[in-house]
Scaffold this active site. Structure first.
Site, short mmCIF file in Angstrom:
data_model
loop_
_atom_site.label_atom_id
_atom_site.label_comp_id
_atom_site.label_asym_id
_atom_site.label_seq_id
_atom_site.Cartn_x
_atom_site.Cartn_y
_atom_site.Cartn_z
N SER A 142 2.74 -6.17 0.67
CA SER A 142 2.52 -5.19 1.72
C SER A 142 2.82 -5.81 3.10
O SER A 142 3.92 -6.27 3.33
CB SER A 142 1.10 -4.64 1.61
OG SER A 142 0.94 -3.48 2.36
N ASP A 191 3.57 4.79 -4.85
CA ASP A 191 2.83 4.17 -3.74
C ASP A 191 2.59 5.20 -2.64
O ASP A 191 3.54 5.68 -2.01
CB ASP A 191 3.66 2.99 -3.20
CG ASP A 191 2.88 2.11 -2.24
OD1 ASP A 191 1.95 2.62 -1.59
OD2 ASP A 191 3.20 0.92 -2.15
N HIS A 236 -0.04 1.44 -4.90
CA HIS A 236 0.07 0.28 -4.01
C HIS A 236 -0.70 -0.89 -4.62
O HIS A 236 -1.81 -1.22 -4.20
CB HIS A 236 -0.48 0.65 -2.63
CG HIS A 236 -0.06 -0.30 -1.54
ND1 HIS A 236 1.25 -0.49 -1.17
CD2 HIS A 236 -0.79 -1.12 -0.75
CE1 HIS A 236 1.32 -1.35 -0.18
NE2 HIS A 236 0.08 -1.76 0.09
#
Length: 226
Positions: free
Chosen positions: A117, A175, A206
């Site tokens: 991320s 996601d 995610h």
């Protein structure tokens, strides 16, 4: 700028390679510690894992609440302005961590930079601009920040470097936080810059899946044992 606090784990004895792994927004360096045994790396891979803690900073979209973050998030709309200062500052932090591994006896071409991320965004930004070729770039559920400047800056910083940096880019199809199309766009930009990307997409949100971890393990073994 000083070296930030890190969590470090060594496997199989005196390290011959290093993996510097950056966590996501609001997490810390302990977030990916548990992935080490899950990777099930062979005994002939002597690796130092370095998991840095991001600094605390105010996050605009969270009403200014402070949390560990590599840069501020000004908007969920990726076409809006980005926290360029924070991104470049954290990229320099990563550069310092890479240089520390070099000082501890690990050659640049035995260092993988990785991130999930937000951490993945910094890993991409720094690895492509680094002045020596690294062992590889592992970027999970992330995106390519400051893409408008990338071609010029990559060329400026890597004049003598070929575009054969091994890149593992992965994302979850479902996601909701960073839509998979951001990774599609990042992959396409990297292709235009003549990087070869080992692309993986998984039916997850995610997060990181069991199959993804197996693929990462295979890729890391190829990088370090070739």
């Amino acid at each position: 700028m000083s070296i930030i606090e890190t969590v470090e784990k060594e496997i199989n004895g005196n390290p011959e390679g290093a993996i510097i792994w950056l966590h996501g927004l609001g997490a810390d360096g302990h977030d990916f510690e548990s992935i080490i045994p899950a990777l099930d790396l062979p005994r002939n891979m002597r690796i130092r894992f370095v998991f840095p803690h991001a600094p605390f900073r105010s996050i605009t979209i969270n009403n200014g609440i402070k949390m560990r973050a590599w840069y501020d998030v000004l908007s969920l709309d990726r076409s809006e302005p980005q926290d360029e200062h924070g991104i470049r500052e954290s990229a320099e932090i990563l550069n310092l961590l890479i240089e520390r591994e070099r000082e501890r006896g690990i050659d640049y071409n035995r260092i993988v930079v990785a991130g999930f991320s937000q951490g993945g965004a910094i890993a991409i930004h720094a690895a492509l601009r680094f002045h020596h070729k690294l062992a590889g770039l592992l970027a999970l559920s992330t995106w390519l920040p400051l893409d408008g400047a990338i071609e010029e800056e990559v060329t400026l910083n890597n004049k003598s470097q070929s575009r054969d940096l091994p890149i593992f880019l992965a994302h979850g199809s479902f996601d909701p936080i960073l839509p998979v199309n951001l990774s599609h766009e990042s992959r396409n930009i990297l292709h235009k810059l003549n990087y070869k990307v080992d692309w993986h997409e998984y039916p997850i949100a995610h997060s990181v899946s069991e199959n993804e971890i197996k693929d990462i393990s295979f890729w890391l073994q190829h990088i370090f044992l070739k």
